[in-house]
Scaffold this motif. Structure first.
Motif, PDB file in Angstrom:
ATOM      1  N   LEU A  13      66.270  57.844  15.047  1.00  0.00           N
ATOM      2  CA  LEU A  13      64.995  58.544  15.150  1.00  0.00           C
ATOM      3  C   LEU A  13      65.190  59.964  15.676  1.00  0.00           C
ATOM      4  O   LEU A  13      64.530  60.904  15.217  1.00  0.00           O
ATOM      5  CB  LEU A  13      64.049  57.770  16.074  1.00  0.00           C
ATOM      6  CG  LEU A  13      63.495  56.449  15.539  1.00  0.00           C
ATOM      7  CD1 LEU A  13      62.578  55.801  16.571  1.00  0.00           C
ATOM      8  CD2 LEU A  13      62.735  56.666  14.235  1.00  0.00           C
ATOM      9  N   LEU A  35      58.638  60.552  12.609  1.00  0.00           N
ATOM     10  CA  LEU A  35      59.675  61.464  12.126  1.00  0.00           C
ATOM     11  C   LEU A  35      59.144  62.889  11.991  1.00  0.00           C
ATOM     12  O   LEU A  35      59.852  63.855  12.299  1.00  0.00           O
ATOM     13  CB  LEU A  35      60.220  60.979  10.787  1.00  0.00           C
ATOM     14  CG  LEU A  35      60.971  59.640  10.820  1.00  0.00           C
ATOM     15  CD1 LEU A  35      61.396  59.241   9.412  1.00  0.00           C
ATOM     16  CD2 LEU A  35      62.184  59.726  11.743  1.00  0.00           C
ATOM     17  N   PHE A  51      60.548  65.971  14.083  1.00  0.00           N
ATOM     18  CA  PHE A  51      61.128  67.032  13.257  1.00  0.00           C
ATOM     19  C   PHE A  51      60.536  68.398  13.607  1.00  0.00           C
ATOM     20  O   PHE A  51      61.270  69.380  13.765  1.00  0.00           O
ATOM     21  CB  PHE A  51      60.888  66.722  11.778  1.00  0.00           C
ATOM     22  CG  PHE A  51      61.387  67.786  10.840  1.00  0.00           C
ATOM     23  CD1 PHE A  51      62.717  67.826  10.456  1.00  0.00           C
ATOM     24  CD2 PHE A  51      60.522  68.751  10.335  1.00  0.00           C
ATOM     25  CE1 PHE A  51      63.186  68.805   9.593  1.00  0.00           C
ATOM     26  CE2 PHE A  51      60.976  69.735   9.474  1.00  0.00           C
ATOM     27  CZ  PHE A  51      62.308  69.757   9.103  1.00  0.00           C
ATOM     28  N   ALA A  90      65.877  63.059  13.348  1.00  0.00           N
ATOM     29  CA  ALA A  90      64.838  63.913  12.773  1.00  0.00           C
ATOM     30  C   ALA A  90      64.728  65.225  13.533  1.00  0.00           C
ATOM     31  O   ALA A  90      64.578  66.298  12.941  1.00  0.00           O
ATOM     32  CB  ALA A  90      63.499  63.177  12.778  1.00  0.00           C
ATOM     33  N   SER A  91      64.807  65.161  14.871  1.00  0.00           N
ATOM     34  CA  SER A  91      64.778  66.388  15.670  1.00  0.00           C
ATOM     35  C   SER A  91      65.990  67.255  15.381  1.00  0.00           C
ATOM     36  O   SER A  91      65.887  68.478  15.250  1.00  0.00           O
ATOM     37  CB  SER A  91      64.739  66.030  17.158  1.00  0.00           C
ATOM     38  OG  SER A  91      64.873  67.183  17.955  1.00  0.00           O
TER      39      SER A  91
END
Length: 532
Positions: free
Chosen positions: A355, A410, A414, A358-359
């Motif tokens: 997860l 996400l 993001f 996404a960042s």
């Protein structure tokens, strides 16, 4: 055929005469080499270079990538640890929040030793310091992997921080001093890419190793990177020394070290269960008082260890003062987010890392557009939008629940990564936009110290915010620490987001033409106005 000359010798003679300009060129270079036992950097006259390490244009192009490699090793280490915190805490028999002292210890060592790194490099040579620091960093990484308690882990992290303090800032100094202003934006962009690439690799790799092996192996990731960096340093990095041998400001070193230690320790103390917030606040206040004394002392010293006169430059000042507040707020999220996914959502370290990917992808995707956006819209407008976006989406992170759609999770993570990447790249570039060559060393030292200190304060702020949220929600501490709920994380992310949004006010004071010397807003300046 002349006597004494064979056919082969004649052919060699003809070629030598045909390309005699090569001979004259080599002779000219050789004469210059003998006439100048020491040379000075054309971009920084106060910086001397031995002839054996004069950087050519090809070497100069490689320097940012070498420094970027050391940055990557440092950021990867921090990212992987954040993912493995719950498992490490279980191994040590403590709560996850108790391990923040080990993470803060690393940043504390950086903040203390960074101010003296420039002085040491000027004395013994940048390549010598750079090479030795990488060795210390790698050895300390192995010691971290062998730790069996929080105390051992904290001690190893202190040693690792000391190596990092001599490694990254010295490399940054080499790049800044060797790069023209017209190419500085690209060079700084190259240096900052590890902060973007490391989060892409760190969470999934760290989560995979922690889930299917043991967290101890994550520190071995530094070994291959360290070996590659050592080879590159030995082959390409020039051994630069300061032309003027300045005395070491011991009083300034003691004052700055004591101030930073008190501030970070007080913040860390406030995050620990069972500690008195009044005592923690008193320690922080004492650090601020000592810091004020350090600033006053430096203003009257002819060769201060930390030169605060660079804060008179508006563009530099905003990146240090306002930028520090921004980095603390944004820097709390990498500490809080893995805990949210693992404790609040009940995910494994590996799934949590996926997860967080996404960042990291948001950070990496923004890398290709950063320079173009800054040239199109300028530093002032971009900084306001980026910080506001980061603050808003930090608050939204706290509103996520295990029932939130995966696509929405996400997207939120993001967008936070995009805003974080944009603002960090902007601050790193704008810091040196208006700094002259004589002040470059002092500016780099102060900026590096502030940047690394605020990373540690960001971690401490995240831990403090989480503890405060638990207390507000009526949680009580157990023998293993506090047990956090989704409501606790919601408030902690709210506190981090509000601090980030508070710093937006400082960027409104930035001049509209700030950063023009490094290309900020240049594309907009070239667009013809209507009616002209």
């Amino acid at each position: 055929m002349p006597s004494g000359l064979t056919r082969i010798q004649l052919r060699i003679l003809r070629k030598a005469l045909r390309y005699r300009w090569i001979y004259r060129r080599c002779k000219s270079v050789n004469l210059n080499y003998r006439a100048s036992p020491k040379a000075t950097s054309p971009l920084n006259p106060g910086f001397s270079m031995s002839n054996s390490s004069l950087p050519t244009s090809s070497v100069t192009r490689w320097l940012p990538y070498i420094v970027a490699g050391t940055f990557f090793m440092e950021y990867l280490d921090t990212t992987v640890i954040a993912t493995a915190l719950p498992q490490m805490a279980h191994s040590f028999g403590v709560g996850p929040n108790a391990l923040s002292i080990g993470m803060t210890a690393y940043m504390l060592a950086l903040a203390i030793f960074i101010p003296v790194s420039g002085w040491v490099a000027d004395r013994v040579g940048s390549r010598t310091v750079f090479f030795s620091a990488i060795v210390v960093f790698v050895i300390a990484s192995v010691l971290c992997g062998l730790s069996n308690s929080v105390a051992e882990f904290t001690a190893a992290r202190l040693l690792q921080g000391a190596g990092g303090a001599m490694m990254v800032p010295v490399g940054r100094l080499i790049v800044v001093r060797s790069t023209e202003k017209s190419r500085l934006m690209q060079a700084i962009s190259t240096i900052t890419w590890p902060a973007i690439a490391a989060p892409v690799i760190g969470p999934p790799v760290g989560g995979f190793i922690t889930t299917y092996a043991t967290w101890r192996w994550i520190f071995l990731l530094n070994v291959p990177f360290g070996i590659c960096a050592l080879v590159a340093v030995a082959m390409l990095v020039p051994n630069l020394r300061g032309a003027e041998r300045k005395p070491l400001d011991i009083v300034g070193l003691v004052l700055s070290g004591a101030a930073l230690t008190a501030i970070l320790y007080g913040a860390e103390l406030a995050s620990q269960p069972g500690s008195s917030p009044w005592i923690a606040g008193g320690v922080v206040l004492a650090g601020l008082v000592v810091g004020f004394a350090a600033v006053r002392y430096a203003s009257g010293h002819p060769h201060p260890l930390i030169d605060f006169s660079t804060l008179k430059i508006p563009t530099y000042s905003v990146t240090v003062l306002t930028g520090s507040l921004t980095r603390i707020g944004i820097g709390a999220v990498p500490y809080l987010m893995p805990l949210l996914f693992q404790i609040g959502f009940g995910l494994s370290a590996f799934k949590s890392g996926l997860l967080l990917l996404a960042s990291a992808l948001g950070n990496l995707g923004m890398k290709a557009l950063t320079t173009r956006i800054l040239r199109r819209f300028g530093f002032r407008y971009v900084s306001i939008v980026a910080v506001a976006t980061a603050g808003i989406f930090t608050i939204i992170c706290g509103l996520l629940t295990p029932l939130s759609p995966l696509a929405w999770v996400l997207i939120v993570v993001f967008v936070y990564g995009v805003a974080r990447s944009m603002q960090f790249s902007l601050l790193a570039t704008l810091a040196y936009a208006d700094v002259g060559a004589p002040q470059m060393s002092a500016a780099s030292t102060l900026w590096s110290a502030a940047a690394q200190m605020t990373i540690g304060l960001g971690i401490a702020y995240g831990a403090v915010a989480l503890r405060a949220a638990a207390l507000l929600n009526g949680e009580t501490a157990s023998a293993e620490g506090m047990h956090f709920t989704l409501d606790d994380f919601r408030l902690a992310f709210l506190f981090a987001g509000l601090l980030t949004l508070l710093s937006v006010w400082g960027y409104f004071k930035v001049a509209r033409d700030a950063g023009q010397s490094v290309g900020g807003g240049s594309m907009r300046q070239n667009v013809p106005r209507r009616g002209s």
